[in-house]
Design a protein around this motif. Structure first.
Motif, PDB file in Angstrom:
ATOM      1  N   UNK B 178       0.827  -1.218   0.000  1.00 27.06           N
ATOM      2  CA  UNK B 178       0.000   0.000   0.000  1.00 27.06           C
ATOM      3  C   UNK B 178       0.857   1.262   0.000  1.00 27.06           C
ATOM      4  N   UNK B 179       1.936   1.241  -0.750  1.00 26.45           N
ATOM      5  CA  UNK B 179       2.751   2.448  -0.790  1.00 26.45           C
ATOM      6  C   UNK B 179       2.476   3.242  -2.062  1.00 26.45           C
ATOM      7  N   UNK B 180       3.111   4.389  -2.203  1.00 33.41           N
ATOM      8  CA  UNK B 180       2.970   5.188  -3.421  1.00 33.41           C
ATOM      9  C   UNK B 180       4.190   4.947  -4.289  1.00 33.41           C
ATOM     10  N   UNK B 181       3.985   5.034  -5.594  1.00 34.62           N
ATOM     11  CA  UNK B 181       5.087   4.790  -6.520  1.00 34.62           C
ATOM     12  C   UNK B 181       5.185   5.957  -7.501  1.00 34.62           C
ATOM     13  N   UNK B 182       6.395   6.448  -7.694  1.00 35.82           N
ATOM     14  CA  UNK B 182       6.642   7.380  -8.785  1.00 35.82           C
ATOM     15  C   UNK B 182       7.762   6.784  -9.617  1.00 35.82           C
ATOM     16  N   UNK B 183       7.446   6.504 -10.886  1.00 34.18           N
ATOM     17  CA  UNK B 183       8.420   5.804 -11.711  1.00 34.18           C
ATOM     18  C   UNK B 183       8.651   6.569 -13.005  1.00 34.18           C
ATOM     19  N   UNK B 184       9.923   6.763 -13.343  1.00 34.10           N
ATOM     20  CA  UNK B 184      10.260   7.330 -14.643  1.00 34.10           C
ATOM     21  C   UNK B 184      10.357   6.168 -15.612  1.00 34.10           C
ATOM     22  N   UNK B 185       9.747   6.300 -16.766  1.00 35.62           N
ATOM     23  CA  UNK B 185       9.833   5.209 -17.729  1.00 35.62           C
ATOM     24  C   UNK B 185      10.022   5.743 -19.136  1.00 35.62           C
ATOM     25  N   UNK B 186      10.781   4.994 -19.898  1.00 34.33           N
ATOM     26  CA  UNK B 186      10.964   5.334 -21.304  1.00 34.33           C
ATOM     27  C   UNK B 186      10.060   4.485 -22.171  1.00 34.33           C
TER      28      UNK B 186
END
Lengths: 261, 259
Positions: B178-186
């Motif tokens: 139940x955490x938050x995710x911030x992901x950079x993706x190409x």
């Protein structure tokens, strides 16, 4: 061999292990050479203003590290170019200054290749205190330094202050180089750091094992090399390096032999 | 009950973040909120300022203008793009996971099970495959019990299969912890086929929202139009044409060589 020489060399060997690891891991060999070259200028400055050689050398080492960090931040010239300029400028200034101050060829020769006669009791106190402090600081910074060496990005993100840690490492090298120069000599000081650590790398499976192994091997090389230098009236630096290289070859061959078997 | 969330309800609040370096505007008035259990994918072309934004989110740099606010108690786990291990540094996976942090042996074991690296704990870090190494980095990020996971193109160096497995693992962790995710993706293809919130960055935030709405945004099309077109070219209906064309070309080449 007198007690103060024995203690001095063992103190140096102990700190050479972990510090040598960083020289190997972080490719600081040329930096170490540069520091060593600049030390002669430190000796000359010490003579001029009348402080001990060690203080002069440490002051120059710190100035050297700061200049390098400052010039590198300008991002115009590569680090090895900058080191070449700084190191040879300091060495040349040092030789010129020493000669003008009336130091003979023999004295300069002793600084270049190391000599047991240089290790006075006064100096022993300096070297043991300097090595002890460096070892203590190195142990305190160890986790952060190891993480930073594995991944600078990760260390930065986890709150390790990279610039401060890097500066601390440079100053530590300056202190240890200054402390050991009269024993091992300007030309060979880096090998005292690199060869024991590299020998330990052949069998170590963790950074700590490599550091401790490096200290043990450096101690052993000192204990074998110094009596040899004394008995045969040889410069200490080259003898210690010969013993270190022999130990490296032995461990390497043992390693190759066990791998085949 | 649909009252607006106030600033303090967000884990991270970014307001008008502006970054100028050597006279060049890298980020221009970027505002972004990360709420509890958000899953945000950040996309943008090279030089769009993605990494700079991450560095400010992590508070590694202080902003030129605007502000970045962390909720008290926020713990960020960070997974870098890649880690290159110098072969002169002997380092096992287990030692790497415990250096400069205080995880206990039992915590380590349960983490390793979660990220499927239990069998690797005694291996040298330098011997791992790309996918294994990313799972180890993820494990280290999770060791600090984060409530926000920040990943910088974590699957960039993996093959297609490895990427899929890694993203699936992130999804599982996102749901179970139940955490938050911030992901950079190409990886536009993967991003646009999911239902997560997408933020498109090009010095400023061009558009954000669900993939299908972002894909229709004129600014998105002007930035990614070509890439999207290439993606579409992979689909079957255009394949027959490509094949014919290729065949033709080979034929010509062969005759040229013979003559």
């Amino acid at each position: 061999m007198s007690a103060h020489i024995l203690l001095t060399t063992l103190a140096l060997a102990l700190v050479a292990g972990p510090l040598g690891c960083f020289v190997v891991w972080r490719r600081m060999a040329y930096f170490g050479d540069g520091l060593a070259h600049s030390a002669l200028l430190g000796v000359a400055i010490g003579l001029v203003i009348g402080v001990s050689n060690q203080i002069g050398m440490m002051a120059i080492a710190i100035i050297f590290a700061l200049s390098l960090i400052w010039l590198r931040a300008k991002r115009v010239l590569a680090t090895d170019t900058l080191l070449g300029i700084l190191a040879h400028a300091a060495l040349s200034l040092g030789v010129v200054a020493m000669t003008l101050l009336g130091a003979g060829d023999i004295e300069v020769h002793d600084y270049l290749l190391g000599s047991l006669d240089a290790v006075t009791q006064d100096m022993a106190v300096w070297v043991i205190a300097g090595s002890g402090l460096s070892l203590g600081l190195l142990m305190r910074l160890w986790p952060g330094l190891i993480l930073m060496t594995t991944s600078e990005d990760l260390a930065h993100a986890e709150g390790v202050h990279i610039v401060r840690y890097e500066f601390a490492l440079m100053v530590l090298m300056g202190v240890v180089v200054a402390a050991s120069i009269q024993l091992v000599g300007i030309l060979l000081i880096t090998s005292l750091l690199i060869i024991p650590a590299s020998t330990a790398r052949l069998f170590a499976r963790s950074p700590e094992a490599m550091a401790i192994g490096g200290s043990a091997i450096a101690s052993l090389c000192m204990l074998i090399g110094l009596p040899l230098a004394q008995n045969f009236q040889l410069a200490t630096g080259p003898v210690i390096v010969c013993v270190s290289v022999a130990s490296f070859m032995l461990v390497l061959m043992a390693r190759l032999a066990t791998r085949k078997g | 009950m649909s009252a607006e969330l106030s600033a303090t309800d967000y884990l991270v609040t970014v307001r008008d973040l502006t970054v100028v370096k050597q006279g060049q505007t890298i980020l221009d008035a970027v505002s972004l909120d990360i709420a509890k259990h958000d899953f945000i994918t950040l996309i943008g072309p090279n030089g769009a300022g993605k990494t700079v934004l991450l560095r400010h989110l992590l508070k590694l740099e202080s902003p030129y203008g605007g502000r970045v606010h962390h909720q008290s108690g926020l713990k960020i786990g960070y997974v870098p793009q890649r880690v290159t291990i110098d072969p002169s540094l002997p380092m096992t996976v287990q030692r790497f996971l415990t250096v400069n942090n205080d995880v206990t042996r039992s915590q380590l074991d349960s983490l390793a099970t979660e990220t499927k690296i239990s069998h690797l704990l005694n291996s040298p870090l330098a011997d791992l495959s790309g996918g294994e190494l990313q799972r180890v980095l993820l494990t280290r990020a999770l060791a600090g019990k984060p409530n926000l996971l920040i990943l910088d193109e974590p699957a960039q160096n993996l093959d297609v299969n490895g990427q899929l497995q890694f993203y699936t693992m992130i999804d599982e962790i996102y749901e179970s912890r139940k955490l938050s995710v911030l992901m950079v993706s190409h990886d536009l293809h993967l991003v646009m086929s999911s239902t997560r919130k997408v933020v498109c960055l090009f010095r400023h935030i061009c558009c954000s929202g669900a993939p299908e709405s972002v894909a229709r945004d004129p600014e998105f099309i002007s930035i990614f139009g070509d890439d999207m077109a290439k993606l579409m070219a992979v689909y079957p209906h255009s394949h027959a044409h490509d094949h014919d064309h290729d065949h033709d070309h080979h034929h010509h080449a062969a005759t040229d060589e013979e003559s």
